[in-house]
Design a protein around this motif. Structure first.
Motif, short mmCIF file in Angstrom:
data_model
loop_
_atom_site.label_atom_id
_atom_site.label_comp_id
_atom_site.label_asym_id
_atom_site.label_seq_id
_atom_site.Cartn_x
_atom_site.Cartn_y
_atom_site.Cartn_z
N THR A 173 110.43 88.44 52.40
CA THR A 173 110.87 88.49 53.79
C THR A 173 111.62 89.79 54.07
O THR A 173 111.39 90.45 55.08
N THR A 176 109.23 92.67 54.34
CA THR A 176 108.54 92.69 55.63
C THR A 176 109.46 93.18 56.73
O THR A 176 109.07 94.00 57.58
N VAL A 177 110.70 92.68 56.75
CA VAL A 177 111.67 93.11 57.75
C VAL A 177 111.92 94.61 57.64
O VAL A 177 111.96 95.34 58.66
N ALA A 180 108.99 96.56 59.01
CA ALA A 180 108.85 96.34 60.45
C ALA A 180 109.90 97.10 61.25
O ALA A 180 109.68 97.44 62.42
N CYS A 227 102.21 95.81 53.93
CA CYS A 227 102.86 96.17 55.19
C CYS A 227 103.01 97.69 55.33
O CYS A 227 102.85 98.24 56.43
N ASN A 398 105.82 93.87 65.49
CA ASN A 398 105.19 92.56 65.60
C ASN A 398 103.93 92.47 64.75
O ASN A 398 103.68 91.46 64.07
N TYR A 401 104.90 92.17 61.17
CA TYR A 401 105.36 90.80 60.92
C TYR A 401 104.18 89.86 60.73
O TYR A 401 104.17 89.04 59.79
N GLN A 413 111.23 82.77 61.38
CA GLN A 413 112.23 83.69 60.85
C GLN A 413 113.10 84.25 61.99
O GLN A 413 112.59 84.86 62.93
N PHE A 416 112.70 87.97 63.39
CA PHE A 416 111.51 88.25 64.18
C PHE A 416 111.52 87.50 65.51
O PHE A 416 110.94 87.97 66.49
#
Length: 460
Positions: A173, A176-177, A180, A227, A398, A401, A413, A416
Motif C-alpha cells: 500500500t 502504491t501511495v 501515486a 506502478c 488515480n 491507484y 484505502q 485514495f
C-alpha cells in the motif's frame, strides 16, 4: 520526546482551528494518515484524537463555512450510495464480527470522502489539503526511504513509524501511495503557492520523489515496480521531448541496477513465474473462488467474506535430492486467504452492485479530470494555469491507484478516498469558475444587444 512532539502538534492544530476552523479538516487528514496515536506510547494514545478531529472538522464547517457554495455532486452521491450499501451488506454478512470490525473504519473513510469536497471551496483550501496529504505521507516515505538507502530494506523487514501491517503502513500500500503521489509533488514544484516554487522547493521535491522511488525497492513490493512502469508511461503524455525523456529514464534505470540488492532481483523475478510462485497461484485461486461465490451470492457476503474460501491447487516445488534439483508437483490446500485485489474485494464483499458503484466512481473521476485538463490547458491567464495540471496529476494518481489496487485489497484505502475528495473539489471549483465566466459573457452579450437596439454604445 517524540510522543510529546506528536501530542503538541495535534493539540496545536486543534487550538489553531479555533481561529481558522478549516485547520480541523487538515488535522483530520494528518491524524488519519500518520496515525500519531499509534506512534506515541503515553500522551497521544490517551485521547481519541482521530474521532475528535473528525467531529471538529464537521463542526467547523457547520459553524463557520458559507453554505451557499455547497454542491452535492454525482460522485458524492455514489459514495453515499456505497456507504449505505456497505451498511446493508452488514446485515447478511457471512462473518458478522469481522465485518463489524472493518466497518468501524470504512464508514469514517467514506463519510469523510463525501464531506471533504464541501470544505474545499477555494484554491488555497484545495492546495492546503493536497499539501498536508502529501507531506504527511511524505514523512513516512522519507523515513522509509532513508532506511532503504542505508541498507535497511527488504521484504517484510522495512520498519516504519508503526509496527502495524495495516492502512498506509502495509508495504505494498505504501509503495502504491508513494508512486501515486509523484505527479502531485511535481505539480507543487511548478504551481504551488503556499510554498512558491523556488530552488528550495525544487530540491525538496526532487528528494521526496527520490524517496518515493526508493519505497518499492525497500519494501520489495512487486506492485510498486508495476506502478513505476505505469507512471513512466503516463508521463509520456505531458513531456515536451519524448525521446529525451525515454533516453533519460532508461539511463537512470540502468545506473540504478548495480545499487539494487540481490533480494530485490529475486523478488521481482517472480513476476514472470505465476505458476511456480505460491503467492501468485493463491491469488489466482482466490479470484476464481470469488467469481464462483458472486455467482451464488450476487449481492455479496459482507466485509471479510473471503474468510470462507477454501481451495486446493497444484504447485511445482523444487527441492534438492542427492545433489540434484528435483521438481515435483504437489497439491496445496489453502483457506481464508484475502482477495489481494480491490476489484475482487468489492465483488466478494458488496457483490455486483458494490463493484459497479466502485468502478463508476473511478471511471467518472478519470473522465472529469480529463475534461478539466483539456478545457483548461490552453488558458493564458495566470490564475487559470494550475487547474489543468492538477487535474492531470490527480488523474495519474488515480490510474496508479487502480493499477496497484488490482493486486491489493485497498478498495476503501483512506488516502485514495481523500484523493477522490480532492478530485471532486477541483471539478466543483472549476465548474463554479466556468459558470461565473459564462454569466459574465452572457451579461456582456445582453448589454451589447440592448445597446445595439437603443443605438447607444455598450458599457465596457
Amino acid at each position: 520526546m517524540l510522543d510529546a512532539a506528536l501530542f503538541l502538534t495535534v493539540m496545536g492544530m486543534f487550538l489553531l482551528g479555533l481561529r481558522r476552523p478549516f485547520i480541523w479538516v487538515l488535522a483530520y487528514l494528518y491524524i488519519d494518515i500518520l496515525a500519531p496515536q499509534k506512534i506515541g506510547w503515553t500522551l497521544t494514545p490517551m485521547l481519541p484524537i482521530s474521532f475528535i478531529a473528525f467531529l471538529l472538522a464537521f463542526a467547523g464547517w457547520a459553524v463557520a463555512d458559507p453554505k451557499a457554495e455547497t454542491r452535492f455532486t454525482l460522485r458524492q452521491g455514489i459514495l453515499a450510495a456505497l456507504l449505505v450499501y456497505c451498511f446493508l451488506s452488514m446485515q447478511w454478512a457471512d462473518f458478522p464480527v469481522d465485518a463489524a470490525f472493518k466497518w468501524e473504519w470504512v464508514w469514517k473513510a467514506l463519510v469523510f470522502a463525501i464531506f471533504l469536497p464541501v470544505t474545499l471551496i477555494t484554491r488555497l483550501r484545495i492546495e492546503a489539503a493536497a499539501l498536508v496529504l502529501t507531506l504527511t505521507a511524505g514523512a513516512i516515505i522519507i523515513s522509509a526511504g532513508m532506511k532503504t538507502a542505508l541498507g535497511g530494506g527488504g521484504y517484510g523487514s522495512l520498519y516504519f513509524f508503526v509496527n502495524d501491517n495495516s492502512n498506509i503502513y502495509e508495504s505494498s500500500t505504501l509503495a502504491t501511495v508513494a508512486i501515486a503521489l509523484i505527479p502531485i509533488i511535481l505539480w507543487f514544484m511548478r504551481h504551488g503557492t503556499i510554498f512558491p516554487p523556488d530552488r528550495r522547493v525544487r530540491i525538496f521535491g526532487g528528494a521526496l520523489i527520490f524517496a518515493c522511488l526508493l519505497i518499492p525497492v525497500g519494501t520489495e513490493a512487486r506492485t510498486g515496480l508495476v506502478c513505476i512502469a505505469v507512471l513512466g508511461l503516463l508521463m509520456l503524455r505531458d513531456v515536451k521531448n519524448r525521446m529525451m525523456y525515454l533516453l533519460a529514464a532508461g539511463a537512470v534505470g540502468v545506473m540504478a541496477l548495480p545499487f539494487l540488492p540481490a533480494s530485490y532481483y529475486e523478488r521481482m523475478a517472480t513476476l514472470g513465474s505465476v505458476e511456480s510462485d505460491q503467492s501468485a497461484s493463491t491469488r489466482m485461486q482466490v479470484w476464481s473462488w470469488t467469481l464462483d461465490y458472486a455467482a451464488e451470492n450476487p449481492l455479496g457476503g459482507g466485509f471479510d467474506a473471503y474468510r470462507g474460501n477454501e481451495f486446493t491447487y497444484r504447485l511445482p516445488v523444487t527441492r534438492e535430492e542427492g545433489g540434484a534439483l528435483v521438481t515435483e508437483i504437489e497439491n496445496v490446500t489453502d483457506s481464508g486467504r484475502a482477495y489481494h485485489s480491490s476489484f475482487f474485494e468489492m465483488l466478494g464483499e458488496q457483490g455486483w452492485p458494490g463493484l459497479i458503484m466502485w468502478l463508476a466512481l473511478h471511471a467518472l473521476g478519470l473522465l472529469q479530470m480529463e475534461r478539466i485538463r483539456r478545457r483548461w490547458r490552453d488558458r493564458e491567464a495566470l490564475a487559470e494555469q494550475w487547474q489543468g495540471p492538477l487535474a492531470s496529476a490527480l488523474q495519474f494518481a488515480n490510474i496508479i491507484y487502480l493499477v496497484g489496487a488490482s493486486f491489493q485489497g485497498i478498495a476503501y484505502q483512506p488516502v485514495f478516498l481523500m484523493l477522490i475528495g480532492l478530485q471532486i473539489a477541483l471539478s466543483t471549483y472549476c465548474a463554479k469558475l466556468d459558470s461565473a465566466r459564462l454569466e459574465v459573457e452572457r451579461k456582456a452579450l445582453r448589454d451589447a444587444r440592448r445597446a445595439a437596439a437603443s443605438g447607444k454604445p455598450a458599457m465596457p
